[in-house]
Write a protein that holds these residues in place. Structure first.
Motif, mmCIF file in Angstrom:
data_model
loop_
_atom_site.group_PDB
_atom_site.id
_atom_site.type_symbol
_atom_site.label_atom_id
_atom_site.label_comp_id
_atom_site.label_asym_id
_atom_site.label_seq_id
_atom_site.Cartn_x
_atom_site.Cartn_y
_atom_site.Cartn_z
ATOM 1 N N ARG B 46 0.846 -1.196 0.000
ATOM 2 C CA ARG B 46 0.000 0.000 0.000
ATOM 3 C C ARG B 46 0.879 1.244 0.000
ATOM 4 N N GLU B 47 0.346 2.304 -0.549
ATOM 5 C CA GLU B 47 1.114 3.543 -0.522
ATOM 6 C C GLU B 47 1.159 4.056 0.919
ATOM 7 N N ALA B 48 2.351 4.408 1.368
ATOM 8 C CA ALA B 48 2.512 4.813 2.763
ATOM 9 C C ALA B 48 2.021 6.245 2.952
ATOM 10 N N VAL B 49 1.540 6.502 4.145
ATOM 11 C CA VAL B 49 1.200 7.880 4.508
ATOM 12 C C VAL B 49 2.507 8.601 4.806
ATOM 13 N N ARG B 50 2.702 9.730 4.213
ATOM 14 C CA ARG B 50 3.943 10.455 4.472
ATOM 15 C C ARG B 50 3.797 11.304 5.711
ATOM 16 N N LEU B 51 4.693 11.099 6.657
ATOM 17 C CA LEU B 51 4.687 11.896 7.875
ATOM 18 C C LEU B 51 6.098 12.436 8.063
ATOM 19 N N GLY B 52 6.194 13.640 8.606
ATOM 20 C CA GLY B 52 7.504 14.168 8.953
ATOM 21 C C GLY B 52 8.242 14.733 7.768
ATOM 22 N N PRO B 53 9.507 15.050 7.887
ATOM 23 C CA PRO B 53 10.371 14.692 9.026
ATOM 24 C C PRO B 53 10.101 15.512 10.287
ATOM 25 N N GLU B 54 9.287 16.547 10.188
ATOM 26 C CA GLU B 54 9.035 17.335 11.405
ATOM 27 C C GLU B 54 8.116 16.543 12.342
ATOM 28 N N ALA B 55 8.029 16.981 13.562
ATOM 29 C CA ALA B 55 7.200 16.283 14.551
ATOM 30 C C ALA B 55 5.733 16.319 14.145
ATOM 31 N N VAL B 56 5.044 15.241 14.454
ATOM 32 C CA VAL B 56 3.612 15.179 14.173
ATOM 33 C C VAL B 56 2.861 14.919 15.480
ATOM 34 N N ARG B 57 1.646 15.343 15.492
ATOM 35 C CA ARG B 57 0.816 15.212 16.682
ATOM 36 C C ARG B 57 0.052 13.897 16.578
ATOM 37 N N ILE B 58 0.199 13.026 17.555
ATOM 38 C CA ILE B 58 -0.569 11.785 17.567
ATOM 39 C C ILE B 58 -1.166 11.609 18.963
ATOM 40 N N SER B 59 -2.039 10.636 19.074
ATOM 41 C CA SER B 59 -2.567 10.317 20.391
ATOM 42 C C SER B 59 -2.280 8.858 20.682
ATOM 43 N N LEU B 60 -1.720 8.605 21.846
ATOM 44 C CA LEU B 60 -1.439 7.230 22.263
ATOM 45 C C LEU B 60 -2.349 6.872 23.435
ATOM 46 N N THR B 61 -2.796 5.630 23.450
ATOM 47 C CA THR B 61 -3.579 5.171 24.599
ATOM 48 C C THR B 61 -2.635 4.403 25.524
ATOM 49 N N ILE B 62 -2.341 5.047 26.644
ATOM 50 C CA ILE B 62 -1.329 4.477 27.539
ATOM 51 C C ILE B 62 -1.927 4.272 28.922
ATOM 52 N N ASN B 63 -1.839 3.061 29.401
ATOM 53 C CA ASN B 63 -2.376 2.702 30.721
ATOM 54 C C ASN B 63 -3.815 3.177 30.861
ATOM 55 N N GLY B 64 -4.564 3.066 29.761
ATOM 56 C CA GLY B 64 -5.988 3.370 29.797
ATOM 57 C C GLY B 64 -6.355 4.815 29.514
ATOM 58 N N SER B 65 -5.378 5.689 29.375
ATOM 59 C CA SER B 65 -5.685 7.096 29.119
ATOM 60 C C SER B 65 -5.162 7.517 27.758
ATOM 61 N N ALA B 66 -5.919 8.412 27.101
ATOM 62 C CA ALA B 66 -5.454 8.983 25.833
ATOM 63 C C ALA B 66 -4.400 10.039 26.152
ATOM 64 N N ARG B 67 -3.230 9.915 25.501
ATOM 65 C CA ARG B 67 -2.145 10.860 25.764
ATOM 66 C C ARG B 67 -1.700 11.488 24.459
ATOM 67 N N PRO B 68 -2.150 12.720 24.190
ATOM 68 C CA PRO B 68 -1.663 13.397 22.994
ATOM 69 C C PRO B 68 -0.162 13.658 23.124
ATOM 70 N N VAL B 69 0.541 13.481 22.028
ATOM 71 C CA VAL B 69 1.991 13.661 22.101
ATOM 72 C C VAL B 69 2.518 14.043 20.731
ATOM 73 N N SER B 70 3.571 14.837 20.741
ATOM 74 C CA SER B 70 4.181 15.275 19.499
ATOM 75 C C SER B 70 5.497 14.514 19.314
ATOM 76 N N VAL B 71 5.569 13.735 18.229
ATOM 77 C CA VAL B 71 6.775 12.931 18.008
ATOM 78 C C VAL B 71 7.230 13.040 16.561
ATOM 79 N N GLU B 72 8.514 12.911 16.347
ATOM 80 C CA GLU B 72 9.024 12.787 14.980
ATOM 81 C C GLU B 72 8.761 11.354 14.521
ATOM 82 N N PRO B 73 8.650 11.159 13.204
ATOM 83 C CA PRO B 73 8.391 9.805 12.719
ATOM 84 C C PRO B 73 9.439 8.805 13.175
ATOM 85 N N ARG B 74 10.668 9.247 13.375
ATOM 86 C CA ARG B 74 11.739 8.325 13.762
ATOM 87 C C ARG B 74 11.691 7.979 15.255
#
Lengths: 778, 211
Positions: B46-74
């Motif tokens: 499949r064609e990959a979604v291009r993200l970065g190289p700058e930081a992107v905003r994602i949300s992670l579900t960690i220990n039951g809570s949604a945690r918005p976080v800004s991370v670089e693709p790497r």
């Protein structure tokens, strides 16, 4: 000399084991507590108390240095030499300096300066920088351009000894006689890459060999082992106007404080060193290190806190290692087994550093009137070695303990019987007896006697380690008005559980539970504690802890005595109460006694006094107790003679450490010693490519460590050895438990296959080679 | 739909799309980003979604809570947990999947968090050592680790615990070999394996008694 302090005479329990103890009378300082009864009569000491910081460790809450973060923290990285030996002609940092994230940059190698511009191993620091993120630091590092003028190099012990070998050091660069965390004799001659020998002569060895009925000769070899601490070497340096604060994964907060004060021209009072969680050191975190120094320089330059944490490759190539050694032993004996002469010649390499000797096993483990040893350091173009768990004596025992087994076979004596005749230690004699019974030594068969492909064998070996003590070791105990109690020292808990035994010792004196004692350690704001190397931490810090707690108790008893209208010496502390001896119903709760205090806190600071009866030797802050530490280990192995795979099935480790304070923690440490020894014997080896000078396995998958599936059944038997030498009579265990394992395995492998392998590690290739099962040239 | 990008395939892809690599270097030097010509695809084609190289905003579900976080693709999951979210209980020791110190759960399965990128987590649930205990108290494996002294320096402990606790989730009555298999990828330089095995077996017994 200071005036001798007032003394008094006391009678201590003395002897091995829990029963039938004798007595010994000793002079002790008047301000130290009365003798501690044997463990069987104590409430807390000698019990398997859970770690004081266990909860913090299982919840991930404990803060290791890599977890420390400060406002405005910068990330430091070190540019390392790509060449094993070269003069750096130029370093262009202009691009790196313009990187928007970079805040500080420092050169370690200064082109034009012969000493600093010469790099002598792959991985030697060349420059360092600090940037606003770890990624920015990494990017900027790649923008530094270095031009090298390569020089000839040598990375192998035997080749480096040749007169024609490329020279690693010149007369200016050669180290002067100190190896990281391990003493190396100063001012020895240097010929080519070979420095030494450090010698020891006793009696007349020529005459001794002439008197021998049998002379045994053998050559033994050990490889480079790396420490592989799971937590990397790491520091957060914070240079501020008020002074320098450093968080560092260290085995010696107080020592690092001294190093920093000296290196940066600061008074000790302006340097603070802190460590909470400490993820293993094994000798490699004994000193500040080049990375630590660079972090401070960068912090000073940037006026911001800087963290440097080594990555795994840096760990493998430039955080220290156990030197490789080659040794030739010659042992003369009479037919009854008594030794007439021992001659040892050894060459070891700690890379560009010193300290590659084979210790004192050959000259001190067995009775022998005539000894002649010569130990040489050989320089190669590889990262500096440093102390590693049982430095010197691990390779020393690898040679000597096999040689003694070989001698026993030549004399047609059981190896245990020979040792009974030549080993003067009553402790090891008992340890041999216990171990032999456990493994049913009598059923041990002749070498190679098993039929079939998989052959089993049984072997044993002994350990020798000095019982080290740090005199410069102090501890404070405070009782607060609300009844809470603190124990404070800069001593660090590197995983051995010293905080827990401090709480036990204080709790025993005050009649409290160890959980009630707040342990505050790992910070030079507290009284200076000992290092956690040389198996000396417990021996050094628990006696002053008991003394300080006892002095605090005397103050409390005086207050309670007034309230209870009895004499202070009629009172004792027990089960959370201050009670009248013989009248347990009369007394008060501990916290009611502390409530009587005039001020919020009663405190005492005590430091380590000399061992009762004196030390054998004293060198500055360090001393060696009269009696060595022993330890005897038995190994049962299965060798597959078709694949060459050695499987260790069982290890029985019979160990002693004076008075054991926490048998469960000691058992954990012995497991670690045995496993590190097993891993050394079978798997671990730093491999350097001869063509490039690079380590080819600088990681944790090709540098192999024993895992749980290589772990044998390990049985730990712990002797109680009471000698009445200090307020706790406790000594160390870490290193003695690591020294006997590899030779015990080797002796068991010999018993299995009937062929002796004298070089480490015992890989399948080495075993098949010894069995003559490898094709020529394969 | 979730783009499955392993760290290996990501690096492999970067090596092929040289223009992207050049743009990263250019961005580093502070210059304008160059145009991107490569079109990376996923392992599934499949064609990959291009993200970065700058930081992107994602949300992670960690220990039951949604945690918005800004991370670089790497950014690996381990780095995101430790550096961006301050969940430093997860440890990095080798940073290449050789020692398992960084083990966390992804939808209940133990994985090396140094071997997965934060941006590929998506909606899956991450459980870290900080989430192992409940309001009721420590997980039985945590309690047993303390009682059996199944730790010394404690650096491998969080990862080791996550694997042992996961074992008990899928196998309520393991034997010693099962525990050894479960922790066979973990390295402990202090040599705690015997106590880890004993502790996990006891924790299993305690849990069975409770249920």
């Amino acid at each position: 000399m200071t005036t001798p302090s007032p003394q008094r005479t006391e009678t201590f329990p003395c002897g091995l084991g829990a029963d039938g103890l004798g007595e010994v009378t000793r002079q002790i300082p008047a301000d130290e507590p009365p003798p501690l009864p044997p463990n069987s009569q104590l409430e807390v000491i000698g019990k398997p108390i859970a770690r004081h910081n266990g909860r913090a460790k299982v919840t991930g809450a404990i803060r290791f240095t890599v977890d420390v973060t400060l406002p405005g923290l910068l990330h430091g990285r070190i540019l390392r030499s790509a060449m094993p030996h070269a003069i750096i002609r130029s370093i262009d940092t202009s691009l790196a300096a313009r990187h928007p994230g970079v805040r500080a940059l420092v050169l370690v190698a200064r082109p034009g300066d012969a000493l600093s511009a010469t790099v002598r191993y792959v991985g030697a620091p060349v420059a360092a920088l600090a940037a606003e993120s770890a990624a920015a630091a990494e990017e900027a590092l790649r923008l530094i351009r270095v031009q090298y003028d390569p020089l000839p190099f040598v990375v192998e012990l035997d080749r480096a000894r040749a007169p024609s070998a490329p020279l690693v050091h010149d007369s200016v660069s050669v180290p002067r006689g100190h190896a990281s965390g391990f003493p190396a004799p100063p001012d020895l001659p240097l010929h080519g890459n070979v420095r030494g020998p450090a010698t020891l002569q006793r009696g007349d060895s020529a005459q001794g060999f002439a008197q021998a009925d049998v002379v045994l000769e053998g050559e033994y070899r050990t490889q480079v082992q790396t420490h592989c601490c799971l937590e990397p070497h790491a520091i957060v340096a914070d240079w501020g106007s008020e002074g320098l604060t450093v968080y560092i994964s260290t085995q010696f907060t107080s020592g690092v404080r001294h190093e920093l004060a000296e290196a940066f021209g600061l008074p000790l009072s302006r340097v603070r060193v802190v460590v909470d969680g400490m993820g293993g050191g094994f000798g490699s975190k004994s000193m500040l290190g080049n990375y630590g120094r660079l972090a401070v320089v960068l912090s000073r330059q940037a006026q911001a806190p800087v963290r440097i944490a080594l990555d795994r490759q840096e760990e493998q190539i430039d955080s220290g290692n156990r030197p490789a050694t080659w040794q030739r032993l010659r042992i003369g004996a009479r037919n009854d087994g008594s030794l007439t002469a021992i001659a040892l010649r050894s060459y070891g390499t700690a890379g560009v550093a010193l300290g590659a000797g084979v210790g004192n096993v050959a000259d001190a483990l067995y009775r022998c009137p005539n000894v002649d040893t010569a130990q040489y350091d050989v320089f190669i173009n590889a990262g500096p070695g440093c102390a590693m768990r049982g430095p010197g004596n691990v390779p020393g025992a690898w040679g000597m303990e096999q040689a003694i087994d070989e001698l026993a076979e030549r004399l047609v004596l059981d190896p245990l019987l020979l040792r009974d005749r030549i080993d003067a230690s009553p402790v090891r004699r008992e340890e041999r007896r216990i171990g032999a019974e456990r493994v049913d030594w009598r059923r041990r068969h002749a070498p190679g006697a098993d039929a079939g492909v998989v052959k089993r064998g049984l072997g044993m070996a002994q350990s020798l380690w000095g019982a080290n003590v740090q005199i410069n070791a102090a501890c404070e105990v405070r009782a607060l008005r609300d009844g809470s109690v603190e124990v404070l020292s800069s001593v660090q808990d590197i995983g051995t559980g010293v905080g827990t035994v401090l709480a036990q010792v204080v709790a025993e004196v005050l009649g409290l539970r160890p959980e009630a004692i707040t342990v505050r350690i790992g910070d030079t704001e507290f009284p200076a504690g000992p290092p956690s190397y040389g198996s000396r931490t417990t021996a050094s810090i628990t006696p002053p802890a008991r003394t300080a707690a006892w002095q605090v108790l005397q103050s409390l008893l005086r207050e309670a005595a007034l309230a209870l209208e009895v004499a202070p010496d009629a009172l004792m502390a027990r089960e959370g109460r201050i009670i009248v001896r013989g009248e347990p119903s009369r007394g008060m709760a501990f916290r009611d006694a502390t409530a009587l205090l005039r001020t919020d806190c009663v405190s005492a600071v005590a430091s380590r006094s000399d061992d009762y009866g004196g030390f054998r030797r004293r060198m500055g802050d360090a001393a060696i107790a009269q009696q060595d530490l022993g330890g005897v280990q038995f190994a049962a192995v299965a060798v597959d003679t078709e694949t060459g795979i050695v499987r260790v099935e069982r290890v029985v480790a019979v160990q002693d450490c004076g008075r054991p304070l926490n048998p469960r923690q000691i058992e954990s440490q012995v497991h670690g010693g045995v496993l590190m020894g097993l891993s050394f014997a079978l798997f671990e080896e730093r491999i350097i490519d001869q063509q490039t000078g690079r380590m080819v396995n600088p990681n944790l998958e090709q540098y192999r460590l024993a895992g749980c599936r290589e772990t044998p059944q390990i049985e730990v038997v712990l002797l109680e050895n009471y000698q009445g030498r200090s307020a706790t009579d406790a000594y160390g265990i870490a290193e003695p438990s690591n020294i006997a394992t590899a030779p015990a395995i080797a002796n068991a492998v010999y018993n299995a296959i009937g062929v002796r392998v004298r070089s480490l590690p015992l890989t399948p290739g080495a075993i098949l080679g010894a069995l003559g099962k490898l094709r020529a040239g394969a | 739909m979730r783009a499955r990008i392993s760290r290996r395939s990501f690096l492999h892809g970067s090596a092929l799309t040289t223009a992207a690599a050049t743009s990263a270097a250019a961005a580093i030097a502070g210059a304008a980003a160059a145009a991107v010509s490569g079109r990376p695809v996923t392992e599934q084609g499949r064609e990959a979604v291009r993200l970065g190289p700058e930081a992107v905003r994602i949300s992670l579900t960690i220990n039951g809570s949604a945690r918005p976080v800004s991370v670089e693709p790497r950014t690996t999951l381990a780095e995101a947990l430790r550096d961006a979210l301050g969940l430093t209980g997860t440890k990095i020791a080798c940073d290449r999947g050789a020692c398992s110190a960084c083990t966390v759960w992804l939808d209940g399965q133990p994985i090396c968090s140094c071997m997965v990128l934060a941006i590929e987590i998506g909606a899956r649930h991450v459980t870290t050592i900080e989430g192992l205990a409940s309001a009721a108290g420590l997980h039985p494996v945590q309690t047993a680790f303390i009682e059996h002294d199944a730790l010394q320096c404690g650096f491998c402990t969080p990862g080791m615990l996550m694997s042992c606790a996961a074992l008990l989730e899928r196998m309520p009555a393991p034997d010693a070999q099962d525990v050894e298999r479960a922790i066979s990828g973990h390295l402990c330089r202090c040599g705690c394996y015997p106590h880890v095995v004993a502790a996990t077996l006891e924790a299993a017994a305690v849990r069975r008694k409770r249920s």
